[in-house]
Design an enzyme around this catalytic site. Structure first.
Site, short mmCIF file in Angstrom:
data_model
loop_
_atom_site.label_atom_id
_atom_site.label_comp_id
_atom_site.label_asym_id
_atom_site.label_seq_id
_atom_site.Cartn_x
_atom_site.Cartn_y
_atom_site.Cartn_z
N ASN A 1 76.19 40.65 22.55
CA ASN A 1 75.17 39.96 22.44
C ASN A 1 73.87 41.02 22.45
O ASN A 1 73.80 41.79 23.47
CB ASN A 1 74.89 38.88 23.27
CG ASN A 1 73.51 38.31 23.37
OD1 ASN A 1 73.34 37.97 24.49
ND2 ASN A 1 72.93 37.92 22.38
N TYR B 1 63.16 29.67 25.46
CA TYR B 1 63.74 28.85 24.61
C TYR B 1 65.26 28.96 24.36
O TYR B 1 66.01 27.72 24.31
CB TYR B 1 63.26 28.99 22.84
CG TYR B 1 64.18 28.50 21.80
CD1 TYR B 1 64.22 27.24 21.33
CD2 TYR B 1 65.17 29.50 21.28
CE1 TYR B 1 64.84 26.93 20.50
CE2 TYR B 1 65.98 29.05 20.13
CZ TYR B 1 65.97 27.57 19.91
OH TYR B 1 66.68 27.10 18.90
P1 AMP Z 1 58.94 27.00 13.68
O1 AMP Z 1 59.37 25.59 13.22
O2 AMP Z 1 59.15 27.80 12.86
O3 AMP Z 1 57.56 27.04 14.13
O4 AMP Z 1 59.90 27.34 14.96
C1 AMP Z 1 59.51 26.60 16.26
C2 AMP Z 1 60.81 25.73 16.48
O5 AMP Z 1 62.06 26.62 16.62
C3 AMP Z 1 60.81 25.29 17.91
O6 AMP Z 1 60.96 24.00 17.86
C4 AMP Z 1 61.61 26.09 18.69
O7 AMP Z 1 62.40 25.54 19.74
C5 AMP Z 1 62.76 26.53 17.82
N1 AMP Z 1 62.71 28.16 17.96
C6 AMP Z 1 61.88 29.17 18.46
N2 AMP Z 1 62.72 30.22 18.38
C7 AMP Z 1 63.63 30.20 17.94
C8 AMP Z 1 64.71 31.21 17.80
N3 AMP Z 1 64.55 32.25 17.82
N4 AMP Z 1 65.94 30.58 17.19
C9 AMP Z 1 65.92 29.27 16.76
N5 AMP Z 1 64.97 28.36 17.02
C10 AMP Z 1 63.86 28.80 17.47
#
Ligand code: AMP
Length: 487
Positions: A118, A258
């Site tokens: 990982n 997160y």
């Molecule tokens: P966005 O819609 O692009 O602004 O992403 C924000 C959302 O994606 C939030 O609800 C976070 O919980 C989730 N998120 C943030 N970082 C990640 C990540 N690295 N991988 C997957 N989901 C993410």
């Protein structure tokens, strides 16, 4: 500390994954399947298990979820033995080939070795190029294969010495679980960026990315593998070596915000507790008056609870989640991702109609989620929507194993808070301050000389050099990605 421009960085090879390993236990592969199931949130594109029965290794890899693939007796029967390691894969690439699914296995002159990884190496391509020039053949495009090649090439005598030799050459954030015959080996990078924990079930040791994977099999959580530590489990005994010069750990802040499951323990607390404290701190830094605190489920749940408890405003579910859809990020194409928000969430009209809402999420990356949700809530009758994000503005991409897009896609890297607020269509927008984040985690403040966490997302301070420059240095081995090969 390094502040760099990463404009050319190609996001294709980054991975966030879950790893698991157990030694000396009947049905090791069945327990590994359970452990991987608990770690499913760390990667849903593929999964695999390698087992060892004291004589031979066995390997099964599949596209998709653990529960859909390792749920049948007949599959687990193909993985006999008391030793097993497993891996959940997440990659940002469109074409996930079976070749890239881990654990990887190789025969070396010290015997067979299985590796589950990982994280992300920041010099993998540079090493790979040298290895290819020396005649090495690569089977996958994963940086994990670089580690295997370095182990195999090492002139040192024992497996553990070969592994040590290999990890001295790699850089980045990594947690490795390896199976070298009856040895189960765990390695955490010198700064402890990626997580790895040790548990015990009866007399057997277990290694896993997170403690939730110990809980599911009824194993006791012993401790985290320390930064820069190698643990070797053999004949029911655990020994530890620390080959690197001693450094303070700097775990990835995004595991707290997160990535880790809320019930997993990091640094002595569940990440649920940390997230609640981020929400409380966010409330302390705020003065908005509203009728309701609404979480973006599930990522904003804990922070929203913390926020509402601190400020004594009612918490309510303004969005209902369809649980049969994966994480929004899972579809790499922007078009599908924005559709994903709609597939996953719907407004709960009865609770939000005519209400002034504080909408809480853990983070804002591209703004897709907030943008969609805000308009969804307005359409459903909300009077005002004040978006509150329980982490600071993400302005810099990641190279240590979290899927964090290039700078051009990061909303906060390109827009002011006011501009973001306009873009997502909210009445107001606030982020948790960087000092507030550290405070909520129990630190007096951020130690600017030697930060307690790897927090480049917000600060641009990269603790490990990014050696590979993909944009400038397109290496031929990436051809595997473009062949569309699916085997
Ligand atoms: P966005 O819609 O692009 O602004 O992403 C924000 C959302 O994606 C939030 O609800 C976070 O919980 C989730 N998120 C943030 N970082 C990640 C990540 N690295 N991988 C997957 N989901 C993410």
């Amino acid at each position: 500390m390094l502040k760099k421009k990463f404009k050319n960085y190609n996001s294709k090879l980054r991975e966030e994954c879950g790893v698991f390993g157990i030694s000396n236990f009947d049905d090791a592969s069945a327990l590994t399947a359970l452990g991987l199931h608990a770690l499913q949130h760390r990667g849903q594109e593929g999964c695999g298990i390698v087992s060892y029965d004291g004589n031979k290794y066995y390997s099964e890899k599949r596209h998709g979820l653990v529960g859909d693939n390792f749920n049948k007796e007949k599959v687990l029967k193909k993985l006999p033995g008391n030793f097993a390691i497993g891996h959940n894969r997440y990659s940002t690439t469109g074409g996930t080939t079976l070749r890239n699914i881990q654990p990887f296995f190789a025969d070396t002159n010290a015997g067979g070795i299985g590796v589950a990884h990982n994280g992300n190496l920041t010099n993998a391509l540079t090493i790979r190029k040298k290895l290819v020039e020396d005649g090495a053949i690569f089977y996958s495009t994963s940086d994990t294969e670089v580690i295997i090649q370095l182990i195999a090439k090492s002139k040192r005598l024992t497996t553990v010495e070969k592994i040590t030799d290999a990890i001295f050459q790699i850089q980045g954030g990594y947690a490795l679980v390896m199976l070298a015959q009856k040895k189960l080996i765990g390695v955490r990078d010198p700064l402890g960026i990626r997580p790895l924990v040790i548990g015990k079930k009866n007399k057997s040791y277990v290694l896993a990315s997170e403690t939730c994977a110990l809980d599911i099999i009824g194993a006791k959580f012993l401790r985290e593998v320390e930064n820069g530590e190698i643990v070797i489990i053999e004949n029911g005994q655990l020994r530890s070596i620390k080959p690197f010069p001693k450094k303070k750990s700097r775990p990835c802040v995004f595991e707290y915000i997160y990535f880790s499951r809320p019930d997993s323990i990091l640094n002595g607390k569940t990440t649920y507790e940390f997230r609640k404290m981020f929400g409380e701190q966010l409330a302390l830094e705020d003065d908005i008056k509203a009728d309701l605190v609404v979480p973006v489920p599930d990522s904003g749940n804990a922070a929203a609870i913390g926020y509402s408890q601190k400020i004594k405003i009612n918490f309510d579910l303004g969005l209902i989640r369809n649980h049969y859809v994966g994480r929004t990020f899972i579809e790499p194409a922007q078009k599908i991702r924005s559709l994903g928000v709609k597939l996953k969430l719907n407004a709960n009209k009865s609770s939000i109609k005519d209400k002034k809402i504080i909408l809480v999420d853990d983070s804002l990356v591209r703004g897709t989620t907030s943008h969609k949700i805000v308009s969804m809530l307005y359409d459903a009758g909300a009077k005002e929507i004040h978006v509150r994000i329980a982490s600071p503005e993400i302005k810099y991409p990641d190279f240590y194993g979290v899927d964090m897009p290039t700078k051009s896609e990061l909303l906060a890297a390109n827009k002011s808070v006011n501009e973001i607020c306009k873009y997502i269509g909210a009445n107001s927008l606030k982020f948790l301050s960087i000092d507030g984040l550290y405070k909520a985690m129990g630190y007096e403040k951020r130690n600017n000389t030697y930060p307690q966490l790897t927090d480049h997302y917000f600060t641009g301070e990269y603790p490990i050099e990014i050696v590979d420059k993909l944009g400038e240095d397109k290496v031929a081995q990436l051809s595997l990605l473009s062949t569309g090969s699916n085997n």
